[in-house]
Scaffold this motif. Structure first.
Motif, PDB file in Angstrom:
ATOM      1  N   CYS A 411     -52.885   8.379  42.738  1.00  0.00           N
ATOM      2  CA  CYS A 411     -53.631   8.472  41.479  1.00  0.00           C
ATOM      3  C   CYS A 411     -55.013   7.831  41.656  1.00  0.00           C
ATOM      4  O   CYS A 411     -55.120   6.711  42.140  1.00  0.00           O
ATOM      5  N   GLY A 412     -56.061   8.536  41.271  1.00  0.00           N
ATOM      6  CA  GLY A 412     -57.413   7.968  41.377  1.00  0.00           C
ATOM      7  C   GLY A 412     -58.035   8.095  42.743  1.00  0.00           C
ATOM      8  O   GLY A 412     -59.133   7.601  42.978  1.00  0.00           O
ATOM      9  N   MET A 413     -57.347   8.764  43.679  1.00  0.00           N
ATOM     10  CA  MET A 413     -57.867   8.882  45.043  1.00  0.00           C
ATOM     11  C   MET A 413     -58.672  10.151  45.262  1.00  0.00           C
ATOM     12  O   MET A 413     -59.232  10.347  46.337  1.00  0.00           O
ATOM     13  N   GLY A 414     -58.713  11.014  44.274  1.00  0.00           N
ATOM     14  CA  GLY A 414     -59.371  12.312  44.444  1.00  0.00           C
ATOM     15  C   GLY A 414     -60.876  12.223  44.276  1.00  0.00           C
ATOM     16  O   GLY A 414     -61.431  11.132  44.161  1.00  0.00           O
ATOM     17  N   PRO A 415     -61.527  13.388  44.269  1.00  0.00           N
ATOM     18  CA  PRO A 415     -63.001  13.401  44.268  1.00  0.00           C
ATOM     19  C   PRO A 415     -63.650  12.810  43.014  1.00  0.00           C
ATOM     20  O   PRO A 415     -64.796  12.359  43.094  1.00  0.00           O
ATOM     21  N   CYS A 416     -62.981  12.765  41.872  1.00  0.00           N
ATOM     22  CA  CYS A 416     -63.650  12.170  40.699  1.00  0.00           C
ATOM     23  C   CYS A 416     -63.593  10.649  40.787  1.00  0.00           C
ATOM     24  O   CYS A 416     -64.206   9.950  39.980  1.00  0.00           O
ATOM     25  N   GLN A 417     -62.884  10.145  41.782  1.00  0.00           N
ATOM     26  CA  GLN A 417     -62.838   8.711  42.086  1.00  0.00           C
ATOM     27  C   GLN A 417     -62.348   7.854  40.926  1.00  0.00           C
ATOM     28  O   GLN A 417     -62.866   6.780  40.685  1.00  0.00           O
ATOM     29  N   GLY A 418     -61.374   8.413  40.219  1.00  0.00           N
ATOM     30  CA  GLY A 418     -60.727   7.633  39.177  1.00  0.00           C
ATOM     31  C   GLY A 418     -61.459   7.584  37.857  1.00  0.00           C
ATOM     32  O   GLY A 418     -61.030   6.899  36.929  1.00  0.00           O
ATOM     33  N   ARG A 419     -62.566   8.326  37.751  1.00  0.00           N
ATOM     34  CA  ARG A 419     -63.327   8.247  36.501  1.00  0.00           C
ATOM     35  C   ARG A 419     -62.558   8.825  35.311  1.00  0.00           C
ATOM     36  O   ARG A 419     -62.698   8.352  34.195  1.00  0.00           O
ATOM     37  N   LEU A 420     -61.747   9.888  35.576  1.00  0.00           N
ATOM     38  CA  LEU A 420     -61.016  10.499  34.462  1.00  0.00           C
ATOM     39  C   LEU A 420     -59.659   9.853  34.205  1.00  0.00           C
ATOM     40  O   LEU A 420     -59.094  10.016  33.143  1.00  0.00           O
ATOM     41  N   CYS A 421     -59.096   9.138  35.197  1.00  0.00           N
ATOM     42  CA  CYS A 421     -57.764   8.557  34.992  1.00  0.00           C
ATOM     43  C   CYS A 421     -57.797   7.036  34.893  1.00  0.00           C
ATOM     44  O   CYS A 421     -56.790   6.419  34.572  1.00  0.00           O
ATOM     45  N   GLY A 422     -58.947   6.403  35.190  1.00  0.00           N
ATOM     46  CA  GLY A 422     -59.000   4.939  35.258  1.00  0.00           C
ATOM     47  C   GLY A 422     -58.525   4.267  33.981  1.00  0.00           C
ATOM     48  O   GLY A 422     -57.676   3.368  34.014  1.00  0.00           O
ATOM     49  N   GLU A 423     -59.050   4.714  32.843  1.00  0.00           N
ATOM     50  CA  GLU A 423     -58.649   4.091  31.576  1.00  0.00           C
ATOM     51  C   GLU A 423     -57.154   4.306  31.313  1.00  0.00           C
ATOM     52  O   GLU A 423     -56.451   3.395  30.864  1.00  0.00           O
ATOM     53  N   SER A 424     -56.655   5.520  31.619  1.00  0.00           N
ATOM     54  CA  SER A 424     -55.238   5.812  31.374  1.00  0.00           C
ATOM     55  C   SER A 424     -54.345   4.905  32.206  1.00  0.00           C
ATOM     56  O   SER A 424     -53.325   4.407  31.720  1.00  0.00           O
ATOM     57  N   VAL A 425     -54.711   4.718  33.466  1.00  0.00           N
ATOM     58  CA  VAL A 425     -53.909   3.875  34.356  1.00  0.00           C
ATOM     59  C   VAL A 425     -53.863   2.442  33.820  1.00  0.00           C
ATOM     60  O   VAL A 425     -52.800   1.813  33.784  1.00  0.00           O
ATOM     61  N   THR A 426     -55.003   1.944  33.366  1.00  0.00           N
ATOM     62  CA  THR A 426     -55.011   0.595  32.790  1.00  0.00           C
ATOM     63  C   THR A 426     -54.160   0.541  31.525  1.00  0.00           C
ATOM     64  O   THR A 426     -53.399  -0.412  31.312  1.00  0.00           O
ATOM     65  N   ARG A 427     -54.268   1.563  30.696  1.00  0.00           N
ATOM     66  CA  ARG A 427     -53.448   1.601  29.470  1.00  0.00           C
ATOM     67  C   ARG A 427     -51.952   1.573  29.810  1.00  0.00           C
ATOM     68  O   ARG A 427     -51.172   0.854  29.180  1.00  0.00           O
TER      69      ARG A 427
END
Lengths: 466, 95
Positions: A411-427
């Protein structure tokens, strides 16, 4: 690192939206020649995109878009080392300044800058729901970009869903363009509007936004556009393209046929550069976003680094312009120029704006419990196709931080570099561990801050030290 | 999926090649916007993990607009303006 191929600048500005343009113009008017790096091919940022040669007039776009012309003309007149199409892909604080790796025309250069103004703007919040990865589902901002860039509108009435001013602005613009939305699904309950009564001062300061919003809503209603308030769930379905949108209201699921769904769940600061520089962030409970620390009076985040505009906390275009101006004044003051008379009205206007923002934040809060309520097959990380269920399993196996979740699941290792999933992962982590967003933490952001290809690296004029 | 408004300001047009077919498109568009205008989101891109994708954000964040431009794969189509003679190939698995 400094060699013959390293470029030097006294002031570098990253971003040519309202904050970057205002900072650059003011510095140039004082005889400085700042270098401005911007991702886009022409200045304006997202808000004033394509305003150098507008595709549509005020009748469709509204007044606030055309308003940017004054600032744009000032920027174009000024003597600025403006470098469009530039990606700042690494950044490092070194000694008395910052070193930047800048990729343009598929070549990378390194720049040593004494003073850095970051004005890199906002992005739309990544907000998972089943089917958000389907062709036919886009963010509302994407719809607006297509409108500005090429006067492109949907050829069938779209469904709009989410919460926030942009949702209604886009609906209004589509209506004016002759393509009224089929349905607006608003995640905010109608009772939310009572917030205004509890915050009279903010309501007064925000009256222009409220009147504008009310005007748009009235126009949409009169045109027969249906608005459903208080949706609790959203699902997109179809293969290979969106066919239906399902939404839940008052506990009951309903469906509508649709080939286009535009969603908006607020905007958040684009974090890559500030995080890449190791600047500290805190969860802002009212903005519901991680925002970087900075000194309120000077907007400085560290010696020689200023943070301005929506990338430092969402304040809108006018606030961004003022903050860019203030950062420029802060630099000019350090050079001994008298700026106090010019500063005072900006500081006052900014204070009123922030009061108005508090109201908008309350009116358009995103539902905090949303993510945990999604089905386990919902994708959280789009790039690596990691589902909510996989993340839950990894947390159950002991992954206790964003870095570990990344290592366990990709998770977060792809080309968007966690920008779209970062907040969700923290939540998710905060929920699982029963802790705060700050304690749950965020991904460690490392270069490249933008995706670059091996070919671009190989072509680099001055490869950076690791 | 998208149409261009009749009352849009006149734009210079350029010819681009999408999978070998020539198309005239407004020069103000990005490569990704041009594809959406010409053929829509269906079939824009196949994801390595399976499933179909198309641009989400159009502002350089999501990377679901990845496309082959002038022979170079995985370019962010939303950040690259169209240019005369540009060749675009969508990244799809063979049927």
């Amino acid at each position: 690192m400094s060699d013959a191929s390293t470029h030097h600048a006294d002031v570098a500005i990253i971003g040519a939206g309202p904050a970057g343009m205002a900072a650059a113009s003011r510095l140039a008017e004082a005889g400085q020649v700042p270098v401005v790096f911007d991702l886009a091919p022409s200045p304006g940022g997202q808000i004033y995109r394509q305003l150098t040669a507008p595709q549509l007039g005020e009748d469709v776009m509204g007044r606030d878009y055309l308003r940017g012309r004054r600032l744009l003309e000032r920027f174009e007149r000024a003597r600025i080392d403006y470098r469009p199409g530039s990606r700042v892909w690494w950044a490092k604080r070194e000694g008395q300044g910052t070193t930047l790796g800048v990729l343009a025309d598929r070549r990378s250069e390194s720049w040593q800058v004494r003073r850095l103004i970051i004005a890199s703007g906002a992005m739309e919040r990544g907000w998972p729901f089943p089917g958000w990865q389907l062709p036919g589902v886009m963010q509302a901002g994407a719809g607006q970009i297509l409108l500005k860039q090429g006067a492109l509108i949907p050829d069938v009435p779209p469904v709009l869903a989410g919460t926030g001013p942009l949702l209604y602005l886009l609906a209004w613009q589509y209506l004016r363009a002759g393509c009224p939305p089929r349905l607006i699904l608003d995640a905010a309950p109608r009772s939310r509007y009572a917030t205004m009564l509890r915050r009279p001062l903010s309501t007064w300061h925000g009256r222009h936004y409220l009147l504008k919003g009310l005007g748009m809503l009235t126009t949409l209603r009169r045109a027969g556009v249906k608005v459903v308030h208080g949706i609790e769930g959203l699902r997109a379905e179809g293969n290979p393209h969106l066919q239906a949108v399902h939404y839940r209201r008052a506990g009951r699921w309903q469906s509508v046929d649709a080939s286009m769904l535009l969603t908006h769940f607020g905007v958040v600061p684009e974090p890559q550069l500030s995080r890449g520089l190791g600047l500290p962030f805190d969860w802002h409970p009212s903005q519901q976003a991680f925002v970087p620390h900075r000194e309120e009076a000077s907007l400085a985040a560290a010696p020689g680094i200023w943070l301005t505009g929506d990338g430092a906390g969402i304040g809108g275009a006018l606030n961004a312009e003022r903050e860019g101006h203030l950062a420029a004044l802060s630099i000019l003051a350090a050079k001994g120029e008298p700026v106090e008379n010019e500063r005072t009205p900006l500081v006052q206007a900014r204070r009123r704006e922030l009061s108005a923002r508090a109201l908008l934040e309350a009116l358009f809060r995103v539902p905090d419990g949303w993510l945990a309520a999604q089905p386990e097959t919902t994708l959280v990380c789009r790039c690596e196709a990691v589902s909510l269920g996989e993340l839950d399993a990894a947390m159950a196996q002991g992954a206790a931080g964003p870095g570990q979740l990344k290592a366990f699941t990709r998770c977060g290792m792809g080309p968007c570099q966690g920008r779209l999933c970062g907040e969700s992962v923290t939540r998710l982590l905060a929920g699982h561990l029963g802790t705060t967003m700050n304690a749950a933490g965020y991904y460690q952001v490392r270069p490249p801050l933008h995706s670059i290809t091996l070919g671009e690296l190989a072509d680099s004029a001055a490869p950076p030290a690791p | 999926m998208f149409k261009r408004l009749d009352n849009a300001a006149p734009a210079a047009m350029v010819t681009i090649w999408l999978e070998g077919q020539p198309h005239s498109v407004p020069a103000t568009l990005s490569a990704a916007a041009a594809v959406l205008w010409l053929v829509g989101a269906t079939g824009y891109r196949d994801h390595a993990a399976g499933g179909h994708r198309a641009p989400l954000c159009m502002m350089g964040v999501c990377h679901d607009c990845l496309i082959t431009i002038d022979g170079q794969p995985n370019r962010q189509g939303c950040l690259v303006p169209v240019a005369e003679g540009m060749r675009l190939e969508r990244q799809r698995r063979p049927a």
